[in-house]
Design an enzyme around this catalytic site. Sequence first.
Site, PDB file in Angstrom:
ATOM      1  N   THR A 115       0.692  -1.333   0.099  1.00 55.96           N
ATOM      2  CA  THR A 115       0.025   0.331  -0.357  1.00 55.96           C
ATOM      3  C   THR A 115       0.992   1.424  -0.259  1.00 55.96           C
ATOM      4  O   THR A 115       0.215   2.307  -0.770  1.00 55.96           O
ATOM      5  CB  THR A 115      -1.339  -0.462   0.964  1.00 55.96           C
ATOM      6  OG1 THR A 115      -1.013  -0.523   0.979  1.00 55.96           O
ATOM      7  CG2 THR A 115      -2.087   0.895   1.313  1.00 55.96           C
ATOM      8  N   SER A 130       6.006   3.531   8.806  1.00 53.18           N
ATOM      9  CA  SER A 130       5.018   3.874   9.073  1.00 53.18           C
ATOM     10  C   SER A 130       5.286   4.039  10.623  1.00 53.18           C
ATOM     11  O   SER A 130       5.552   4.257  12.092  1.00 53.18           O
ATOM     12  CB  SER A 130       4.074   4.323   8.055  1.00 53.18           C
ATOM     13  OG  SER A 130       2.817   5.074   8.280  1.00 53.18           O
ATOM     14  N   HIS A 131       3.682   3.535  10.572  1.00 51.09           N
ATOM     15  CA  HIS A 131       2.718   3.304  11.627  1.00 51.09           C
ATOM     16  C   HIS A 131       3.617   2.048  12.173  1.00 51.09           C
ATOM     17  O   HIS A 131       3.074   1.489  13.997  1.00 51.09           O
ATOM     18  CB  HIS A 131       0.938   2.756  12.150  1.00 51.09           C
ATOM     19  CG  HIS A 131       0.894   2.125  11.093  1.00 51.09           C
ATOM     20  ND1 HIS A 131       1.184   2.701   9.500  1.00 51.09           N
ATOM     21  CD2 HIS A 131       0.328   1.059  11.388  1.00 51.09           C
ATOM     22  CE1 HIS A 131       1.004   0.882   8.954  1.00 51.09           C
ATOM     23  NE2 HIS A 131       0.087   0.622   9.626  1.00 51.09           N
ATOM     24  N   LYS A 156       9.966   4.218  -0.023  1.00 55.34           N
ATOM     25  CA  LYS A 156       8.988   4.220  -0.819  1.00 55.34           C
ATOM     26  C   LYS A 156       9.905   5.835  -1.415  1.00 55.34           C
ATOM     27  O   LYS A 156      11.118   5.726  -0.750  1.00 55.34           O
ATOM     28  CB  LYS A 156       7.683   4.442  -0.790  1.00 55.34           C
ATOM     29  CG  LYS A 156       7.946   5.204   0.074  1.00 55.34           C
ATOM     30  CD  LYS A 156       5.943   5.917   0.446  1.00 55.34           C
ATOM     31  CE  LYS A 156       6.291   7.028   1.287  1.00 55.34           C
ATOM     32  NZ  LYS A 156       5.049   7.487   1.807  1.00 55.34           N
ATOM     33  N   ASP A 208       1.939   9.839  14.057  1.00 55.53           N
ATOM     34  CA  ASP A 208       1.908   8.264  13.905  1.00 55.53           C
ATOM     35  C   ASP A 208       4.279   8.483  13.795  1.00 55.53           C
ATOM     36  O   ASP A 208       4.635   9.251  13.721  1.00 55.53           O
ATOM     37  CB  ASP A 208       1.733   7.427  12.093  1.00 55.53           C
ATOM     38  CG  ASP A 208       2.036   8.023  11.711  1.00 55.53           C
ATOM     39  OD1 ASP A 208       2.264   9.210  10.746  1.00 55.53           O
ATOM     40  OD2 ASP A 208       2.357   7.453  10.053  1.00 55.53           O
ATOM     41  N   ASP A 265       6.025   8.124  11.107  1.00 53.15           N
ATOM     42  CA  ASP A 265       6.489   8.629  10.066  1.00 53.15           C
ATOM     43  C   ASP A 265       5.429  10.506   9.921  1.00 53.15           C
ATOM     44  O   ASP A 265       5.561  11.083   8.853  1.00 53.15           O
ATOM     45  CB  ASP A 265       6.503   8.662   8.563  1.00 53.15           C
ATOM     46  CG  ASP A 265       5.384   8.110   8.327  1.00 53.15           C
ATOM     47  OD1 ASP A 265       4.727   8.016   8.612  1.00 53.15           O
ATOM     48  OD2 ASP A 265       5.144   7.771   6.969  1.00 53.15           O
ATOM     49  N   ASP A 300       2.394  10.794   8.843  1.00 58.17           N
ATOM     50  CA  ASP A 300       1.250  11.723   7.876  1.00 58.17           C
ATOM     51  C   ASP A 300      -0.031  10.957   8.854  1.00 58.17           C
ATOM     52  O   ASP A 300      -0.911  11.993   7.949  1.00 58.17           O
ATOM     53  CB  ASP A 300       1.882  10.401   7.178  1.00 58.17           C
ATOM     54  CG  ASP A 300       1.815   9.092   6.965  1.00 58.17           C
ATOM     55  OD1 ASP A 300       1.880   8.808   7.904  1.00 58.17           O
ATOM     56  OD2 ASP A 300       2.511   8.490   5.681  1.00 58.17           O
ATOM     57  N   ARG A 301      -0.414  10.544   9.685  1.00 57.19           N
ATOM     58  CA  ARG A 301      -1.541   9.893  10.469  1.00 57.19           C
ATOM     59  C   ARG A 301      -1.836  10.940  11.329  1.00 57.19           C
ATOM     60  O   ARG A 301      -0.683  11.361  12.369  1.00 57.19           O
ATOM     61  CB  ARG A 301      -1.290   8.205  10.498  1.00 57.19           C
ATOM     62  CG  ARG A 301      -1.178   7.839   9.875  1.00 57.19           C
ATOM     63  CD  ARG A 301      -1.517   6.213  10.209  1.00 57.19           C
ATOM     64  NE  ARG A 301      -1.158   4.806   9.614  1.00 57.19           N
ATOM     65  CZ  ARG A 301      -2.120   3.510   9.539  1.00 57.19           C
ATOM     66  NH1 ARG A 301      -2.816   3.799  10.502  1.00 57.19           N
ATOM     67  NH2 ARG A 301      -1.890   3.697   8.599  1.00 57.19           N
ATOM     68  N   GLU A 358      -8.362   8.993   4.984  1.00 57.86           N
ATOM     69  CA  GLU A 358      -8.414   7.884   4.694  1.00 57.86           C
ATOM     70  C   GLU A 358      -9.276   7.903   6.163  1.00 57.86           C
ATOM     71  O   GLU A 358      -8.731   8.089   6.647  1.00 57.86           O
ATOM     72  CB  GLU A 358      -7.813   7.629   4.950  1.00 57.86           C
ATOM     73  CG  GLU A 358      -6.892   7.171   3.257  1.00 57.86           C
ATOM     74  CD  GLU A 358      -6.151   5.757   3.195  1.00 57.86           C
ATOM     75  OE1 GLU A 358      -6.649   5.051   2.639  1.00 57.86           O
ATOM     76  OE2 GLU A 358      -4.962   6.383   2.659  1.00 57.86           O
ATOM     77  N   LYS A 400      -0.221  12.642   3.187  1.00 54.52           N
ATOM     78  CA  LYS A 400      -1.294  13.170   4.516  1.00 54.52           C
ATOM     79  C   LYS A 400      -0.498  13.588   5.620  1.00 54.52           C
ATOM     80  O   LYS A 400       0.809  13.243   5.121  1.00 54.52           O
ATOM     81  CB  LYS A 400      -1.908  11.559   4.299  1.00 54.52           C
ATOM     82  CG  LYS A 400      -1.240  10.658   5.185  1.00 54.52           C
ATOM     83  CD  LYS A 400      -2.091   9.171   5.666  1.00 54.52           C
ATOM     84  CE  LYS A 400      -1.564   8.016   6.370  1.00 54.52           C
ATOM     85  NZ  LYS A 400      -0.697   7.101   4.705  1.00 54.52           N
TER      86      LYS A 400
END
Length: 543
Positions: free
Chosen positions: A18, A113-114, A126, A277, A279, A281-282, A363, A376
């Site tokens: 993803t 990320s998380h 990525k 989170d 990185d 972005d959340r 999201e 995000k």
Amino acid sequence: MSIRTVTTQPFSDQKPGTSGLRKKVPTFQKQHYLENFVQSIFDSISPPSGATLVVGGDGRFFNREAIQTILKMAAANGFGQVLVGRGGILSTPAASCVIRKYKTYGGIILSASHNPGGPDGDFGIKYNGSNGGPATETVTEAIFAKSKVITTYRILEAADVSLDQLGETTLGNMKVKVIDSVSDYAELMESLFDFAAIRALLTGGFKIKFDAMHAVNGPYAKEILEGRLGAAAGSVMNAVPLEDFGGGHPDPNLTYAHDLVDIVYGKDAPDFGAASDGDGDRNMILGKRFFVTPSDSLAVIAANATLVRGYTKGIAGVARSMPTSAAADRVAKALNIPCYETPTGWKFFGNLMDAGKVTLCGEESFGTGSDHVREKDGLWAVLFWLNILAVRKQSVESIVREHWAKYGRNFYSRYDYEGLPTEEANGVMTHLRDSFASLTDKQFGKYTVATCDDFSYTDPVDASVSKNQGIRILFSDGSRIIFRLSGTGTEGATLRVYLEAYEADVARHHLDAQDALKDLIQIGLNISELIVRTGRQQPTVIT
Ligand code: VG1
Ligand code: CO
């Protein structure tokens, strides 16, 4: 210094999920593993000689080592310059900001990320293109194809570059510019939000708590919330980024951000709580003893956007991932703007934003953002809320309740079953697909199945088609149950069950989501045969 061409053998498991390639750290530490993937990126994007690349990560274990390798490989592959965040640190939205601001060819972001970090934790990598957004599926598929046939990679033989001082050095013929990780991003935030109004709020008795979860946003939140906006010292907690996130799970939800939840639901609770989170972005948004679902947050932001400086002209459209609740759709309808439903993952929003079709995206997985970058953006969402609160001078809870009263409430919850044996998880999905015909028109209490399908998306801009993006059981009253396999996990399979029911009646808006969704949850468990097939009585996490 010489360029070495190293002979290698392909790995079969470098398919980006993803959000990029995510694996356990020991996998990335295997000889040639990282190098193979980086060379596959470079071969797929064919950068013109002298191109500029951005490199940064969330500071987790293996970040620094990976960056040294990437710098040497970039030098050997003809890049002219790399911009790297100090200490190798860039939050995901900050990396997107820097790629766009300096009009670079693209960027490499290092993050899982998380997911937890540390020597036995997760790592990820990525590629983001020149728009600052995650590579599209066409590009990630090309990278994967390349990784399966790679035979050599190129790397400069050189000593490591120091990343802790701002300024320029050289690596072979390539410039390495160490940039401040925070300043470009902070400047962008100042251009979008009314910092004076937020400052007046935060210095006027309105208390906030931001949990950086020992992840990348610590320095960003400190600088912006406490530094530029005058929040009381200590408003940012767990502010020092750690390579293993202090042993925690840097996922901003009610389960994993428990330090913050204890405070916001405790005595002398602050007026506003938030977390981001690994990185950055959340985001999770909380009022005093009040949780805002990410789907509602997107809808509230859309409905109030014109109150916020960077968005006073209005928004062009909204996009949400398919499993995200339809709360935003109702706002879009009222504003008479389009609402797009995309597959899960931010890479699907890029084309819509680039084409000017949407301004806001979100999201259900605690992701919200706008076209200011192409990722995000956790802190952006927090500032958006603070700006709305500064203008409306109401509590978070009263803003959300008024929103429900006007648009109705989309009750929402997600059940995650983590670490399932892959065959069992696939078995549930296959069983559901095989049940489409028998489920259609079937009645379960007050719910009647209208249609079932496997979500497929045709990109309105480039017409590319993405199939098998999640099984949808759609009921005649607009309620939904979605089943989807995660594309970010690193152990076995994670099955996600998303539940949504719409409620127009204000008298029922006070209900707890788990109560309101009780019947739907039961239906979901029954039709999927999830418990029998996996032996799991309870989900790992409920959000
Ligand atoms: C999860 C979320 C998805 C999000 C992705 C990346 O993916 O569900 O909405 O875009 O993580 O977020 P999956 O495939 O596991 O459901 V992050 O913060 O990892 O960059
Ligand atoms: Co993230």
